[in-house]
Design an enzyme around this catalytic site. Structure first.
Site, short mmCIF file in Angstrom:
data_model
loop_
_atom_site.label_atom_id
_atom_site.label_comp_id
_atom_site.label_asym_id
_atom_site.label_seq_id
_atom_site.Cartn_x
_atom_site.Cartn_y
_atom_site.Cartn_z
N LYS A 1 0.93 -1.11 -0.19
CA LYS A 1 0.00 -0.05 0.04
C LYS A 1 1.08 1.30 -0.13
CE LYS A 1 -3.55 -2.19 2.68
NZ LYS A 1 -4.44 -2.90 1.79
N GLU B 1 -3.00 6.85 7.56
CA GLU B 1 -3.89 7.54 6.91
C GLU B 1 -4.93 8.48 7.67
OE1 GLU B 1 -5.93 5.02 4.14
OE2 GLU B 1 -4.09 4.81 2.60
N HIS C 1 -13.99 -3.51 8.18
CA HIS C 1 -13.28 -3.16 6.78
C HIS C 1 -13.24 -4.22 5.68
CE1 HIS C 1 -11.98 0.05 9.36
NE2 HIS C 1 -11.38 -0.69 10.03
N ARG D 1 -5.31 -8.73 -8.95
CA ARG D 1 -5.80 -10.13 -8.84
C ARG D 1 -7.25 -9.69 -9.09
NH1 ARG D 1 -8.91 -9.64 -4.28
NH2 ARG D 1 -7.88 -8.59 -2.50
P1 ADP Z 1 -7.51 -4.19 2.45
O1 ADP Z 1 -6.32 -4.30 1.56
O2 ADP Z 1 -7.42 -4.77 3.68
O3 ADP Z 1 -8.73 -4.48 1.62
P2 ADP Z 1 -8.00 -1.30 2.23
O4 ADP Z 1 -6.78 -0.45 2.26
O5 ADP Z 1 -8.59 -1.59 0.81
O6 ADP Z 1 -7.50 -2.58 2.97
O7 ADP Z 1 -9.10 -0.84 3.19
C1 ADP Z 1 -10.14 -1.89 3.46
C2 ADP Z 1 -11.30 -0.94 3.86
O8 ADP Z 1 -11.26 0.15 5.00
C3 ADP Z 1 -11.75 0.02 2.66
O9 ADP Z 1 -12.52 -0.56 1.69
C4 ADP Z 1 -12.50 1.31 3.20
O10 ADP Z 1 -13.73 1.05 3.56
C5 ADP Z 1 -11.75 1.23 4.54
N1 ADP Z 1 -10.77 2.51 4.45
C6 ADP Z 1 -9.41 2.22 4.07
N2 ADP Z 1 -8.77 3.52 4.16
C7 ADP Z 1 -9.41 4.23 4.62
C8 ADP Z 1 -9.60 5.69 4.97
N3 ADP Z 1 -8.53 6.27 4.77
N4 ADP Z 1 -10.40 6.25 5.58
C9 ADP Z 1 -11.81 5.73 5.80
N5 ADP Z 1 -11.86 4.16 5.41
C10 ADP Z 1 -11.00 3.53 4.96
P1 ADP Z 2 -11.57 -8.42 -2.18
O1 ADP Z 2 -10.77 -7.25 -2.27
O2 ADP Z 2 -11.37 -9.27 -3.54
O3 ADP Z 2 -13.15 -8.25 -1.98
P2 ADP Z 2 -10.93 -9.26 0.43
O4 ADP Z 2 -10.05 -8.15 0.50
O5 ADP Z 2 -11.95 -9.59 1.16
O6 ADP Z 2 -11.03 -9.37 -1.16
O7 ADP Z 2 -9.92 -10.64 0.40
C1 ADP Z 2 -10.21 -11.93 -0.47
C2 ADP Z 2 -9.75 -12.91 0.30
O8 ADP Z 2 -8.35 -12.95 0.10
C3 ADP Z 2 -10.11 -13.05 1.49
O9 ADP Z 2 -10.27 -14.53 1.67
C4 ADP Z 2 -8.90 -12.45 2.36
O10 ADP Z 2 -9.03 -12.84 3.47
C5 ADP Z 2 -7.94 -12.95 1.41
N1 ADP Z 2 -6.72 -12.04 1.36
C6 ADP Z 2 -6.85 -10.75 0.81
N2 ADP Z 2 -5.69 -10.11 1.12
C7 ADP Z 2 -4.59 -10.91 1.42
C8 ADP Z 2 -3.28 -10.96 1.81
N3 ADP Z 2 -2.60 -9.96 1.37
N4 ADP Z 2 -3.03 -12.25 2.38
C9 ADP Z 2 -3.84 -13.18 2.64
N5 ADP Z 2 -4.97 -13.14 2.40
C10 ADP Z 2 -5.53 -12.29 1.79
MG MG Z 3 -8.94 -3.30 -0.32
#
Ligand code: ADP
Ligand code: ADP
Ligand code: MG
Length: 667
Positions: free
Chosen positions: A124, A208, A243, A299
Site C-alpha cells: 500500500k 492515513e 473493513h 488480482r
Molecule cells: P484491504 O487491503 O484490507 O482491503 P484497504 O486499504 O482496501 O485494505 O481498506 C479496507 C477498507 O477500509 C476500505 O474498503 C475502506 O472501507 C476502509 N478504509 C481504508 N482506508 C480508509 C481511510 N483512509 N478512511 C476511511 N476508511 C478507509
Molecule cells: P476483495 O478485495 O477481492 O473483495 P478481500 O479483501 O475480501 O477481497 O480478500 C479476498 C480474500 O483474500 C479473503 O479471503 C481475504 O482474507 C484474502 N486476502 C486478501 N488479501 C490477502 C493477503 N494479502 N494475504 C492473505 N490473504 C489475503
Molecule cells: Mg482493499
C-alpha cells in the site's frame, strides 16, 4: 523479461486456490477447452474444487503454510501434472510477487501481472508513492520507510485524528485500526502489527487520514500485453464489517455519469502508471464528493461477478486470453453498462455471536436455482465440511436485473430461499441487511453495519399458529414418508388404522422459551389441528425440501429439516428453530452456562488483558485469541472477579477448552 515467455497459449491450467474461486475459475477454463488441475490440502480431500477439476494434487497438511501457500509444492504439482499455467484466484498467493516469479522461472505462465508490477503495486505504501507521482488523488497520510514509534506518532499528529493505522502488506481488512486520539495510537499499532505479522509476515504500517462516513468505490481494470488497458466501470462496496466487504453492487448508485467517468479515468491512470497487464482493481474511498486512491489489488476480486453481470464479460475468460498473449477483444467505448447487479457473501459465521466463524459438516445445503436473474458461485455442497483452517466464505449469491430495486428484490428472494444447516451462516443477517430501508435508499457509509448491528441481528420472530401447525405437519410428513419406505412393516397398517377419532399431543419450544402446545386430531374424517380453542383443517402435500401446507383454506410453502427432535422450518414469516419436547417427558431445562470463558474455536492465545484477582466490569476484556487469523477478544460475561487465567500467551488451544474463570460479583 521475454513477453512471449510470459504470455503464451497453453492447454493445461493449475488453479492454485480452493473454495468458490477455484470452482469458478475451473468452470470457465473448462468451457474454453482447457484441462484443469486442482490442488488441495489434507483437510480438503473431499472438497468441491477437487471434484470439479480433471486432476488434483495433494499438497500437504491442512495448515495453509504447508499446502496452499507452499510455493515449492505448487510448482512441483504443476510439473507432475504437465500444467503450463497457474491461476492464483484471490487471497493465498495471488498477490505474492515471489510466487509469480517462481512460476516464470519454472517456465509456467502466471495468469496475472508480472512480479515487478505486483511489487510496485502490492504494498500500500509503495503504490501510494507511485500514485502521488502519477497525479492520482490520495488520502493524506504517512507512507514512509521509517517505522519507529516517534515517527509514526509525529505523522499521526500532523495528519490529525482520527487516523487509520494500516498494514502496508494488508488485505481482507486485517491489520487495520481506527485511532481517534493520540493516547490510543501506541496500543493500536502494537495490535495491528501483531495481526499483520501473523497474517502477512510483514508488519510495516502506514497511517492515513480516516475519512469519516466514507463510501468504498472501486474500478475494475484489465490490461493486455499489447499495451491496451480498459476500465470496466465501478463497483460500490460500502456495506462492510470490520473493513471487509459484505455486499457489493455495480454500478455504484452514488455516482452520476460525470463522477463515473472521473473515477474510471483515475483508475486507468493508476494502472497505466505501471503499464499493468492482467485483471486488477483500483480501490478508492469517497467522502461523498471526491474519491481518493487507497490501494490496488493485482488480482481477480471476490466481487468480480457483479461487473461480469452488468458488462456481459467473463473476466476469467479475459484473464486467460490475456495470459495467452491475445489482445483484449473490445475497445473502451464498446463496453457498456447493462442493468444492475448485487452480490452477497455467504459466510459460515454467527452474527449473533460477534460473527464467530462456524465450523462443521454442512448437513443441508439448499440454495436457489440459477434462474430469474440469480447466479450462485459456491465452493461447498451438502455433506462438505467447513474446517477452521481457511476463510469462512462459502458462496456468493448474485442477482442481476434491469434496475437496482429489482436486483435487490431478486437477491432477497435468493437469500430467503436458502436453507443451510449443520453450520451457522450469516444468511438471515444478509436478508436483514438487504431489506433495510436505508440500504434500499443507498443512505449508507462503511460504518452502517456496525451502527445498525442490533437491528440486523435481531432475534427471529416467535413461532405463531402457522409455525406450530407446520411443525406438526413436518413430523407427520416425515413419518408418512418413513412409513411408505417401510411399507412392508407390520406396524405400518396398525399405526394408521382408522379406528375412530384419535388425538396426539405435541409441545414445542424455542431455546429456553415456554412450551407451546398443539394437538392433532386424526383417524376417520379430515384431520385437524387444535391450538387452544381453535381447530384448523389442514392438508399436506410433500415436495422437495418440505411441503405445501394448506391451513384453513390457505396454501403456503414450508421448507423443513428434521434432525431428531430439532426442527428447522422456513415459512412465509421467516426461519424458525423449534425443539420438539419429548412427549414422554423427562426433559429438564438444561442450563447452558455462559460463565465459562472457553475457546469458541481452535486458536492461539495472543494476549492476556486482565490480571488474576482483579475486579471486572461486565464486558471487560480478558484475553485475545487469534482464531482463523482474526483476533477475537473474550470478555467478562458479567461483573465479577477474575478468579483464574488458565492459559498464557502463545498457547494453542482447542475448541471448548476453559481459558479463564470469572466469579460473579456478590457471591
Ligand atoms: P484491504 O487491503 O484490507 O482491503 P484497504 O486499504 O482496501 O485494505 O481498506 C479496507 C477498507 O477500509 C476500505 O474498503 C475502506 O472501507 C476502509 N478504509 C481504508 N482506508 C480508509 C481511510 N483512509 N478512511 C476511511 N476508511 C478507509
Ligand atoms: P476483495 O478485495 O477481492 O473483495 P478481500 O479483501 O475480501 O477481497 O480478500 C479476498 C480474500 O483474500 C479473503 O479471503 C481475504 O482474507 C484474502 N486476502 C486478501 N488479501 C490477502 C493477503 N494479502 N494475504 C492473505 N490473504 C489475503
Ligand atoms: Mg482493499
Amino acid at each position: 523479461m521475454d513477453r512471449s515467455k510470459l504470455y503464451r497459449r497453453f492447454r493445461t491450467l493449475l488453479v492454485a486456490n480452493r473454495g468458490e474461486i477455484a470452482c469458478r475459475v475451473i468452470r470457465t477454463a473448462r468451457a474454453m477447452g482447457l484441462r484443469t488441475v486442482a490442488i488441495y490440502s489434507e483437510a480438503d480431500r473431499e472438497a468441491m474444487h477437487v471434484a470439479l477439476a480433471d486432476e488434483a494434487v495433494l499438497l500437504g497438511p491442512a495448515r495453509a503454510r504447508d499446502s496452499y501457500l507452499n510455493i515449492e509444492r505448487l510448482i512441483e504439482a504443476a510439473r507432475k501434472t504437465g500444467a503450463e499455467a497457474v491461476h492464483p484466484g484471490y487471497g493465498f498467493l495471488s498477490e505474492n510477487a515471489e510466487f509469480a516469479q517462481a512460476c516464470y522461472d519454472a517456465g509456467l505462465v502466471f495468469v496475472g501481472p508480472t512480479a515487478g508490477m505486483m511489487t510496485a503495486m502490492g504494498s500500500k505504501s509503495g503504490s501510494k508513492e507511485l500514485m502521488e507521482k502519477a497525479g492520482v488523488p490520495l488520502v493524506s497520510g504517512y507512507h514512509g520507510e521509517a517505522q519507529d514509534e516517534a515517527t509514526l506518532a509525529k505523522a499521526a499528529d500532523k495528519i490529525g485524528f482520527p487516523v487509520l493505522v494500516k498494514a502496508s502488506a494488508g488485505g481482507g481488512g486485517r491489520g487495520m485500526r481506527i485511532v481517534r486520539s493520540a493516547d490510543e495510537l501506541a496500543p493500536a499499532i502494537v495490535s495491528a502489527k501483531r495481526e499483520a505479522k501473523a497474517a502477512f509476515g510483514d508488519d510495516r504500517m502506514l497511517i492515513e487520514k480516516y475519512v469519516d462516513n466514507p463510501r468504498h468505490i472501486e474500478v475494475q481494470i484489465i490490461g493486455d500485453s499489447h499495451g491496451n488497458l480498459l476500465s470496466l466501470f465501478e463497483r460500490e462496496c460500502t456495506l462492510q464489517r470490520r473493513h471487509q466487504k459484505v455486499i457489493e453492487e455495480a454500478p455504484s448508485p452514488t455516482l452520476n455519469a460525470a463522477q463515473r467517468e472521473t473515477v474510471c479515468a483515475a483508475a486507468r491512470k493508476a494502472a497505466g502508471a505501471v503499464n499493468y497487464v492482467g485483471a486488477g482493481t483500483i480501490e478508492f474511498v469517497s467522502d461523498g464528493k471526491d474519491v481518493f486512491f487507497i490501494e490496488m489489488n493485482t488480482r481477480l476480486q471476490v466481487e468480480h461477478p457483479v461487473t461480469e453481470l452488468i458488462t456481459g464479460i467473463d473476466l476469467v475468460e479475459w484473464q486467460l486470453r490475456v495470459a495467452f498473449g491475445e489482445a483484449l477483444p473490445l475497445k473502451q467505448d464498446e463496453i457498456r453498462i447493462n442493468g444492475h447487479a448485487v452480490e452477497a457473501r455467504v459466510y459460515a459465521e454467527n452474527p449473533t455471536k460477534n460473527f464467530m466463524p462456524s465450523v462443521g459438516r454442512i448437513s443441508t445445503w439448499r440454495l436457489p436455482a440459477e434462474t430469474g436473474g440469480l447466479r450462485i458461485d459456491a465452493g461447498y455442497r451438502e455433506g462438505d465440511t467447513v474446517s477452521p483452517y481457511y476463510d469462512a466464505m462459502l458462496a456468493k449469491v448474485i442477482a442481476w436485473a434491469p434496475t437496482r430495486d429489482v436486483a435487490i428484490e431478486r437477491l432477497n428472494r435468493g437469500l430467503e430461499e436458502s436453507d443451510v444447516r449443520g453450520i451457522v451462516t450469516n444468511i438471515p443477517f444478509l436478508s436483514a441487511l438487504m431489506t433495510h430501508p436505508k440500504v434500499r435508499a443507498n443512505a449508507i457509509d462503511t460504518g452502517f453495519i456496525e451502527r445498525e448491528l442490533a437491528v440486523l441481528t435481531a432475534a427471529a420472530p416467535a413461532p405463531g399458529e402457522l409455525e406450530l401447525c407446520a411443525a406438526v405437519a413436518a413430523i407427520v410428513n416425515e413419518e408418512r414418508q418413513t412409513a411408505h419406505a417401510e411399507a412392508s412393516s407390520p406396524w405400518q397398517t396398525f399405526g394408521w388404522q382408522p379406528v375412530g377419532r384419535r388425538q396426539r399431543s405435541f409441545a414445542f419450544r424455542v431455546g429456553h422459551g415456554p412450551e407451546q402446545k398443539i394437538a392433532l386430531n386424526y383417524g376417520s374424517g379430515p384431520s385437524t389441528l387444535v391450538i387452544g380453542e381453535r381447530e384448523l383443517a389442514f392438508t399436506i402435500a410433500a415436495k422437495d425440501g418440505g411441503f405445501d401446507l394448506t391451513l384453513d383454506g390457505v396454501k403456503s410453502s414450508v421448507a423443513a429439516v428434521i434432525d431428531g427432535h430439532e426442527l428447522y422450518l422456513r415459512t412465509r414469516n421467516g426461519r424458525f428453530d423449534l425443539h420438539w419436547v419429548d412427549p414422554f417427558g423427562g426433559e429438564s431445562e438444561e442450563h447452558v452456562g455462559e460463565d465459562k470463558i472457553a475457546a469458541p474455536l481452535p486458536g492461539t492465545v495472543v494476549a492476556v488483558l486482565a490480571e488474576e484477582g482483579t475486579k471486572l466490569e461486565k464486558g471487560a476484556p480478558i484475553l485475545t485469541l487469534e482464531v482463523m487469523k482474526m483476533e477475537q477478544t473474550l470478555r467478562a460475561p458479567y461483573a465479577g472477579v477474575l478468579k483464574s487465567i488458565k492459559c498464557k500467551v502463545g498457547d494453542i488451544v482447542q475448541e471448548g477448552v476453559e481459558l479463564a474463570m470469572v466469579e460473579p460479583a456478590g457471591e
